[in-house]
Design a protein around this motif. Structure first.
Motif, mmCIF file in Angstrom:
data_model
loop_
_atom_site.group_PDB
_atom_site.id
_atom_site.type_symbol
_atom_site.label_atom_id
_atom_site.label_comp_id
_atom_site.label_asym_id
_atom_site.label_seq_id
_atom_site.Cartn_x
_atom_site.Cartn_y
_atom_site.Cartn_z
ATOM 1 N N TYR A 15 0.882 -1.172 0.000
ATOM 2 C CA TYR A 15 0.000 0.000 0.000
ATOM 3 C C TYR A 15 0.917 1.218 0.000
ATOM 4 O O TYR A 15 1.794 1.317 0.858
ATOM 5 N N GLY A 41 -3.068 -6.832 11.561
ATOM 6 C CA GLY A 41 -2.104 -6.174 10.679
ATOM 7 C C GLY A 41 -1.184 -7.136 9.947
ATOM 8 O O GLY A 41 -0.269 -6.719 9.241
ATOM 9 N N ALA A 42 -1.436 -8.449 10.096
ATOM 10 C CA ALA A 42 -0.570 -9.456 9.467
ATOM 11 C C ALA A 42 -0.742 -9.517 7.956
ATOM 12 O O ALA A 42 0.083 -10.084 7.247
ATOM 13 N N GLY A 43 -1.849 -8.948 7.466
ATOM 14 C CA GLY A 43 -2.094 -8.982 6.029
ATOM 15 C C GLY A 43 -3.132 -10.016 5.610
ATOM 16 O O GLY A 43 -3.229 -10.361 4.430
ATOM 17 N N LYS A 44 -3.939 -10.480 6.552
ATOM 18 C CA LYS A 44 -4.911 -11.539 6.240
ATOM 19 C C LYS A 44 -5.984 -11.038 5.259
ATOM 20 O O LYS A 44 -6.259 -11.685 4.250
ATOM 21 N N THR A 45 -6.579 -9.878 5.578
ATOM 22 C CA THR A 45 -7.584 -9.314 4.672
ATOM 23 C C THR A 45 -6.952 -8.948 3.337
ATOM 24 O O THR A 45 -7.547 -9.169 2.269
ATOM 25 N N THR A 46 -5.738 -8.433 3.401
ATOM 26 C CA THR A 46 -5.045 -8.059 2.158
ATOM 27 C C THR A 46 -4.823 -9.287 1.274
ATOM 28 O O THR A 46 -4.952 -9.201 0.051
#
Ligand code: ADP
Length: 255
Positions: A15, A41-46
């Motif tokens: 991002y 904030g680990a990036g799961k949704t990303t």
């Protein structure tokens, strides 16, 4: 050998030029329930958004049954976080579920009796028949999640992505959702879901993806969901204990 349902190669996502997922690589066979687990904030949704082409990849590729998402979008169902949706939109429960059938209809065709029957069957499966004509803004959190689920069922996809389907739902709804996920698996579907309660990972999932900006591990729960991998994911024992205690509090709020 089961077919490969979902595959990620050397994927980096950023991002504003700041990478939040680095060099992610894994392969998932079809017909599995897969938990995506890692700290905030680990990036799961990303990871899910990247798989669906909702955020661009800085490098690498994602494949659904060996082809790009653009080619396979009809095979993919997505249930976003409940909070990310505008529930004030003036539509009924049945309308939302009916929208799940649109992918199969193509342009310019309005849903007809066959689609309405599919929608009603899916509402029945999630126990929402009595509320079919209710405006979605009048629903509780658990009911909203059930509507989402019915819409996903109406899509009749092969690979499903759920972003935190258990967030803010009561125990009965969680149990109902788990049952539905298992029935999707029984019909050969692959289901990935972002999950926060590490206490239930072994019970719910066949496979687990442990993520913390990098891929810590991906594989069958038995061999992958180990203390060592959890420590690598959450960065230390204390954090794990905190998360476990928090998960307990959420499950049993009166304790
Ligand atoms: P998780 O789902 O594991 O909590 P996310 O995928 O939501 O993690 O976020 C991963 C990181 O990317 C976080 O540091 C978050 O702040 C950042 N991030 C998420 N969405 C955006 C965005 N639209 N713009 C900028 N940064 C974002």
């Amino acid at each position: 050998m089961p077919a490969t349902a979902f595959e990620v190669h050397d994927m980096t996502v950023a991002y504003h030029r700041r990478p939040v997922l680095w060099d992610i690589d894994f392969t998932l066979p079809e017909g599995k329930l897969v938990g995506i687990v890692g700290p905030n904030g680990a990036g799961k949704t990303t990871l899910i958004k990247a798989a669906l082409g909702l955020v661009p990849l800085a490098s690498g590729k994602v494949e659904i049954y060996g082809k790009s998402y653009a080619e396979q979008r009809h095979m993919v169902g997505y249930v976003p976080q409940r909070e990310s949706v505008d529930w004030d939109f003036p539509v009924t429960v049945r309308d939302v579920v009916l929208m799940g059938t649109y992918g199969k209809l193509g342009w310019f065709r309005r849903p007809g009796r066959a689609e309405r029957e599919v929608a009603d069957r899916c509402l029945e499966q999630v126990g929402m028949t009595a509320l079919a004509n209710r405006q979605i803004r009048q629903l509780s959190g658990g009911q909203q999640q059930r509507v989402f689920l019915a819409r996903a069922l109406a899509q009749d996809a092969q690979v499903y992505f759920f972003d935190e389907p258990f967030s803010g739902v009561d125990a009965a709804t969680e149990a109902a959702i788990v049952k539905l996920l298992q029935s999707l698996r029984a019909s050969g579907k692959t289901v990935l879901l972002v999950h926060h309660d590490i206490q239930t990972v072994r019970e719910y999932f066949d496979y687990v993806i442990l993520l913390n900006m990098r891929l810590i591990a991906c594989g069958p729960v038995d061999t992958t969901f180990t203390n060592e991998n959890l420590q690598k994911t959450y960065g230390g024992r204390l954090t794990i204990l905190d998360e476990a205690a928090e998960a307990m509090r959420q499950r049993e709020p009166n304790r």
